[in-house]
Design a protein around this motif. Structure first.
Motif, PDB file in Angstrom:
ATOM      1  N   ASP A 101       4.574  -4.776   4.672  1.00 50.60           N
ATOM      2  CA  ASP A 101       3.169  -5.008   5.006  1.00 50.60           C
ATOM      3  C   ASP A 101       2.597  -3.814   5.776  1.00 50.60           C
ATOM      4  O   ASP A 101       3.056  -3.488   6.862  1.00 50.60           O
ATOM      5  N   PHE A 102       1.580  -3.173   5.182  1.00 48.07           N
ATOM      6  CA  PHE A 102       0.901  -2.052   5.838  1.00 48.07           C
ATOM      7  C   PHE A 102      -0.336  -2.502   6.593  1.00 48.07           C
ATOM      8  O   PHE A 102      -0.990  -1.708   7.246  1.00 48.07           O
ATOM      9  N   GLY A 103      -0.718  -3.771   6.444  1.00 48.53           N
ATOM     10  CA  GLY A 103      -1.892  -4.285   7.133  1.00 48.53           C
ATOM     11  C   GLY A 103      -3.012  -4.612   6.166  1.00 48.53           C
ATOM     12  O   GLY A 103      -2.846  -4.582   4.952  1.00 48.53           O
TER      13      GLY A 103
ATOM     14  N   THR B  67     -11.858   4.302   1.401  1.00 46.85           N
ATOM     15  CA  THR B  67     -10.663   5.129   1.281  1.00 46.85           C
ATOM     16  C   THR B  67      -9.968   5.097   2.633  1.00 46.85           C
ATOM     17  O   THR B  67     -10.580   5.417   3.657  1.00 46.85           O
ATOM     18  N   VAL B  68      -8.701   4.675   2.628  1.00 43.50           N
ATOM     19  CA  VAL B  68      -7.976   4.478   3.881  1.00 43.50           C
ATOM     20  C   VAL B  68      -6.737   5.380   3.932  1.00 43.50           C
ATOM     21  O   VAL B  68      -6.163   5.727   2.899  1.00 43.50           O
ATOM     22  N   ASN B  69      -6.347   5.749   5.126  1.00 47.90           N
ATOM     23  CA  ASN B  69      -5.158   6.576   5.350  1.00 47.90           C
ATOM     24  C   ASN B  69      -3.969   5.637   5.564  1.00 47.90           C
ATOM     25  O   ASN B  69      -3.904   4.935   6.570  1.00 47.90           O
ATOM     26  N   LEU B  70      -3.033   5.634   4.607  1.00 53.36           N
ATOM     27  CA  LEU B  70      -1.858   4.769   4.739  1.00 53.36           C
ATOM     28  C   LEU B  70      -0.761   5.412   5.574  1.00 53.36           C
ATOM     29  O   LEU B  70       0.175   4.738   5.979  1.00 53.36           O
ATOM     30  N   GLY B  71      -0.848   6.722   5.796  1.00 53.20           N
ATOM     31  CA  GLY B  71       0.138   7.393   6.625  1.00 53.20           C
ATOM     32  C   GLY B  71       0.851   8.515   5.908  1.00 53.20           C
ATOM     33  O   GLY B  71       0.511   8.888   4.785  1.00 53.20           O
TER      34      GLY B  71
ATOM     35  N   TYR C 298      -8.291  -6.562   2.135  1.00 55.67           N
ATOM     36  CA  TYR C 298      -7.112  -6.877   1.331  1.00 55.67           C
ATOM     37  C   TYR C 298      -5.858  -6.457   2.085  1.00 55.67           C
ATOM     38  O   TYR C 298      -5.845  -5.428   2.769  1.00 55.67           O
ATOM     39  N   GLN C 299      -4.799  -7.246   1.925  1.00 51.45           N
ATOM     40  CA  GLN C 299      -3.501  -6.888   2.465  1.00 51.45           C
ATOM     41  C   GLN C 299      -2.881  -5.837   1.539  1.00 51.45           C
ATOM     42  O   GLN C 299      -2.905  -5.975   0.317  1.00 51.45           O
ATOM     43  N   VAL C 300      -2.332  -4.779   2.133  1.00 48.86           N
ATOM     44  CA  VAL C 300      -1.703  -3.703   1.367  1.00 48.86           C
ATOM     45  C   VAL C 300      -0.211  -3.668   1.695  1.00 48.86           C
ATOM     46  O   VAL C 300       0.177  -3.701   2.871  1.00 48.86           O
ATOM     47  N   LEU C 301       0.605  -3.629   0.630  1.00 49.10           N
ATOM     48  CA  LEU C 301       2.054  -3.503   0.780  1.00 49.10           C
ATOM     49  C   LEU C 301       2.480  -2.140   0.267  1.00 49.10           C
ATOM     50  O   LEU C 301       1.965  -1.668  -0.751  1.00 49.10           O
TER      51      LEU C 301
END
Length: 86
Positions: free
Chosen positions: A47-49, A56-60, A39-42
């Motif tokens: 756009d975060f990619g 579980t992902v690290n968005l920063g 899925y695209q994440v905003l």
């Protein structure tokens, strides 16, 4: 179900959560919704990619509040409040 997680320097949130981080910067970990695709994440409409469903992902690390949206997943936005140091 909507949750209200909190953290000091790291927070883990999922769709629909309203989280609060005690300090900035705050590392935001996001539990992607279930599915079989990416899925695209905003974040704040940037756009975060693309990230894999169900992970579980690290968005920063963030220095200001962020609204997270998963495009096409039909899940509610997630909000993380982070104090802004001026």
């Amino acid at each position: 179900m909507k949750g209200f997680p909190s953290g000091a320097i790291t927070i883990t949130v999922k769709p629909g959560d309203t989280g609060n981080c005690a300090i900035s910067p705050c590392r935001v970990l996001f539990e992607m919704p279930p599915g079989t695709a990416d899925y695209q994440v905003l974040g704040n409409q940037v756009d975060f990619g693309r990230y894999p469903a169900g992970k579980t992902v690290n968005l920063g690390n963030f220095y200001e509040p962020i609204a997270i949206e998963v495009v096409g997943a039909k899940v509610p936005k997630t909000y993380v409040y982070i104090p802004v140091d001026w």
